[in-house]
Every structure is written in structure tokens, then in C-alpha cells.
Enzyme design. Structure first.
Site, PDB file in Angstrom:
ATOM      1  CD  GLU A 272      -2.902  -0.632   2.567  1.00  0.00           C
ATOM      2  OE1 GLU A 272      -2.819   0.468   3.155  1.00  0.00           O
ATOM      3  OE2 GLU A 272      -3.654  -1.551   2.958  1.00  0.00           O
ATOM      4  CD  GLU A 326     -12.100   1.831   0.063  1.00  0.00           C
ATOM      5  OE1 GLU A 326     -12.629   0.827   0.581  1.00  0.00           O
ATOM      6  OE2 GLU A 326     -10.873   2.008   0.026  1.00  0.00           O
ATOM      7  CE  LYS A 329     -10.489   2.700   4.652  1.00  0.00           C
ATOM      8  NZ  LYS A 329      -9.090   2.551   4.206  1.00  0.00           N
ATOM      9  CD  GLU A 335      -7.494   5.937   6.683  1.00  0.00           C
ATOM     10  OE1 GLU A 335      -7.939   4.880   6.187  1.00  0.00           O
ATOM     11  OE2 GLU A 335      -6.283   6.186   6.743  1.00  0.00           O
TER      12      GLU A 335
END
Length: 406
Positions: A272, A326, A329, A335
Site C-alpha cells: 500500500e 471509499e 471508511k 481515509e
């Protein structure tokens, strides 16, 4: 320019022939660039649409964080290389029950092969060093072993790589890179895990975020250093190495820790890395411009197919985080905003990819094989530039010299 193209045409054809022939060897990561396909959102495209998007973007290596069957089915017959995840919530059960591990592999991996190209299983994510997951520290190795033994009994061990990803929380110190070691309280768990991975040929998987490092100490870290921009960088006096970007330094810190633990031959793969495009008031560097700069320069860095200052011959490979923003999250706004693409499939910012609106035409033009060949062409281009010091031709012109190869 025509002379340049003609001169290297036969050499290119030979290199591509050899490389494509060699690609029949199973590898959990083809090339240098991959992406994480997270799905903690209620508004992202269907898995079938995601396949169109990935093909249009010519991204072949994909990681998911679970084993959702709708995703595995959508990837069937696509040629995309997929690493599936065993979520943290399953680790204790898999460690305690080898039969459950066998059934899990049968149901969620073997039953989708060979049409879905599952090339890896990631057992848990960021378990060691995370206090929230401390109850799993004792279980991680057992789960890894049982999942691996299941693949071995099913004769899948030569085709599927077993791994687990770590955060920087496993390190006690990473500055300068050569000083990095694993935390003392983790060594009783880390060393047996590394020994087993060394035996089965698995890499050390690291989630590395210059964005988060900068956020933790903005007074002492140059933002340019984290974004692959011009900077004085840092100097490591022990190794006499100069670093012009933080990601290389983070990777070499991991190599230093591995060497200190006795595993100097293990490869480090970035599972990541990314940069948030939006954040809260205290996340001022989470902007579309910075996210674009980081991900564009990272893509150029990976296209060079070179290693780090400490491991120059170990080609850097990385999965970008993440495919989509997203919205579900938890945590800070950043985030939710790491995606190269927005929830509707349009690009978050331009680093050379196309959104879903153009994916239908793009996917008809670029198959996975064509994308792979173009990647090989670019690799040869940069090699020739470095050897011959050619400066009057760019990579697009070079690739277009060989239309019959694409």
C-alpha cells in the site's frame, strides 16, 4: 528519429519475445505497478464495471481485502492477477483449525481457478505492531502456516504466494534508513514469521505512506521530499547513500531491519502507498494537487524498473492505495479520499488514466497483452536512454515506432 526506430526494431522484437516467453513462470506480481481495490463504500461501480476500468487503465495487478465471490467471478477470464485477502477476523480460527483453513482455500480460491487468476493470499493486514490487533499476534504465524499447508496439499503452492502486510509500526526507528530495526517486543513474533516466509519464498510486504510520515512531523520533513520533487533529500552516513525521496528511504529502512534480523535476501514489496486528495482542517496537505503529484511521480518512478539506493538491483514493485474513494471508511476525512477514481468511476485527478466514461472504447483498444508489451517497450526505452544518454526522443514517440508490436 526514423533511424533510431529502425536501429532498435529487431532488438525490441527479440526482447519482447524473450520476455513474453518468460512470463509463463508464475509470479504474484507482474511488472511493477498494481492497485488495491477496497470496497468500504456504498456507491462504487459493480465488480464488472471495475474490470472494465482496470483494463482501460492497463492495471494488471490487483489486491482485494476479502474474498467476495462476486468480485472473484467478475475477474474470471480477464487475465487480471488477483491477490485475495483473509480478513483479520478469520486469523484466529485459521490458526486453531487446519481443517477450516483447508475448507476456506477450497471454497474461496481453488473453486475459482484457473479462470480467475488468483496468484496470492494475504493473511491478515497490519496485525503485528497494531495494539488493536494484539490478540492476533500469537495467531498470525499459525494462520499463515495452515493456509500455506492447505495450498500445498491442493498442489497450489507453486501458483499462489502467501504473505501478510505490515505497517511502519513494526519498526523501532527508521531514520536514517540504515538504523532501522524491528521493535524488540515484536521480535518473538516477527522472526519466526520471517523464517517461514524465507523458506517458502515470500516477500516482506510493507504499507508505506510518506503522506502519513509528513503529517506526523511536518516541521522537520520537506514536503518535496515526500512528493518525489526536487529536494536536498537526506544522507545516510552509515551506508554513504543519498535519498531524494522518502519512499525509497522507507523501503531501505525495511531492508535494514530485515538484514538486522538475519534476512538480508528477502524482497520488500510495497502493498500500500498513496496520498489523500481531501482531508480535515488539520490535514492541509491532503489536496488533489499533492495527490496527483505523488501518484504521477510514483508511476514514473515505478516505470524505471529500478531498485532503491540500498538494493539497486531489486526492482521496486508497489500496489497503489487505492482504486476508489471509499465513503464508508471510518476515521478522518483523508481515509475516505485515497482513490485514483471517484465513486462514479471518473478520475479524481489526471495521472494518465481514463475513467469509466471512456473505458468501453479504451478496453477495445488495449488488451492485457498489449498493455504488457507496451510496458516492456517502456522498460527497454529507459534502459537505452540510461546506456546511450539519448535525450532527443520521448517515451511516447519511442512506443509509437513499433505499432506492429502493440
Amino acid at each position: 528519429m526514423r533511424f533510431f526506430c529502425w536501429n532498435f526494431c529487431h532488438l525490441l522484437q527479440f526482447v519482447i519475445f524473450i520476455s513474453v516467453a518468460a512470463s509463463t513462470t508464475v509470479d504474484a506480481f507482474i511488472g511493477t505497478y498494481g492497485i488495491n481495490y477496497g470496497r468500504i463504500a456504498d456507491n462504487i461501480p459493480s465488480p464488472e464495471k471495475v474490470v472494465q476500468l482496470l483494463r482501460a487503465a492497463k492495471i494488471r495487478n490487483v489486491r482485494i481485502y476479502d474474498f467476495d465471490h462476486s468480485v472473484l467471478q467478475a475477474f474470471s477470464g480477464t487475465g487480471l492477477e488477483l491477490v485475495v485477502g483473509l480478513p483479520n477476523g478469520y486469523v484466529s480460527d485459521m490458526s486453531a483449525n487446519p481443517d477450516h483453513a483447508m475448507n476456506w482455500v477450497k471454497d474461496n480460491v481453488q473453486s475459482f481457478l484457473p479462470d480467475t487468476r488468483i496468484v496470492g493470499i494475504a493473511v491478515g493486514n497490519e496485525i503485528l505492531g497494531n495494539s488493536d490487533n494484539q490478540g492476533l499476534w500469537d495467531d498470525l504465524l499459525g494462520a499463515v502456516k495452515n493456509i500455506y499447508n492447505a495450498t500445498k496439499q491442493l498442489h497450489l503452492d507453486d501458483a499462489i504466494q502467501i504473505s501478510t502486510a505490515h505497517s511502519s509500526a513494526v519498526f523501532s526507528n527508521s531514520y536514517p534508513p540504515s538504523s532501522c530495526t524491528f521493535k524488540d517486543n515484536l521480535m518473538q513474533y516477527m522472526k519466526p514469521l520471517l523464517k517461514f516466509f524465507s523458506q517458502i519464498g515470500s516477500p516482506f510486504c510493507l504499507n508505506a505512506y510518506p503522506f502519513l510520515a509528513y503529517m506526523s512531523d511536518p516541521q522537520h520533513i520537506d514536503l518535496n521530499y515526500t512528493l518525489f520533487l526536487e529536494t536536498s533529500g537526506i544522507y545516510d552516513p552509515k551506508t554513504n547513500l543519498q535519498y531524494d525521496n522518502m519512499l525509497d528511504a522507507q523501503i531501505d529502512a525495511a531492508y535494514a531491519a530485515l538484514e538486522d534480523a538475519g534476512f538480508n535476501k528477502m524482497e520488500v514489496i510495497i502493498t500500500e502507498t498513496g496520498w489523500a486528495s481531501h482531508g480535515d482542517q488539520n490535514e492541509a496537505v491532503a489536496t488533489p494537487q499533492n495527490a496527483r503529484t505523488y501518484n504521477y511521480n510514483l508511476r514514473k518512478r515505478l516505470a524505471l524498473r529500478k531498485g532503491t539506493p540500498l538494493r539497486p538491483k531489486m526492482m521496486l514493485r508497489a500496489y497503489v492505495f487505492a482504486l476508489f474513494n471509499e465513503d464508508s471508511k471510518p476515521g478522518p476525512t483523508s481515509e475516505k479520499n485515497y482513490g485514483l477514481f471517484k465513486a462514479d468511476g471518473s478520475i479524481s485527478y489526471d495521472i494518465g488514466f481514463h475513467g469509466l466514461k471512456s473505458s468501453a472504447s479504451a478496453s477495445s483498444l488495449f488488451s492485457i497483452k498489449a498493455a504488457y508489451k507496451e510496458e516492456l517497450l517502456l522498460h527497454v526505452f529507459w534502459k537505452m536512454v540510461s546506456v546511450s544518454q539519448i535525450t532527443d526522443v520521448n517515451e511516447k514517440e519511442f512506443v509509437h515506432c513499433f505499432p506492429s508490436l502493440l
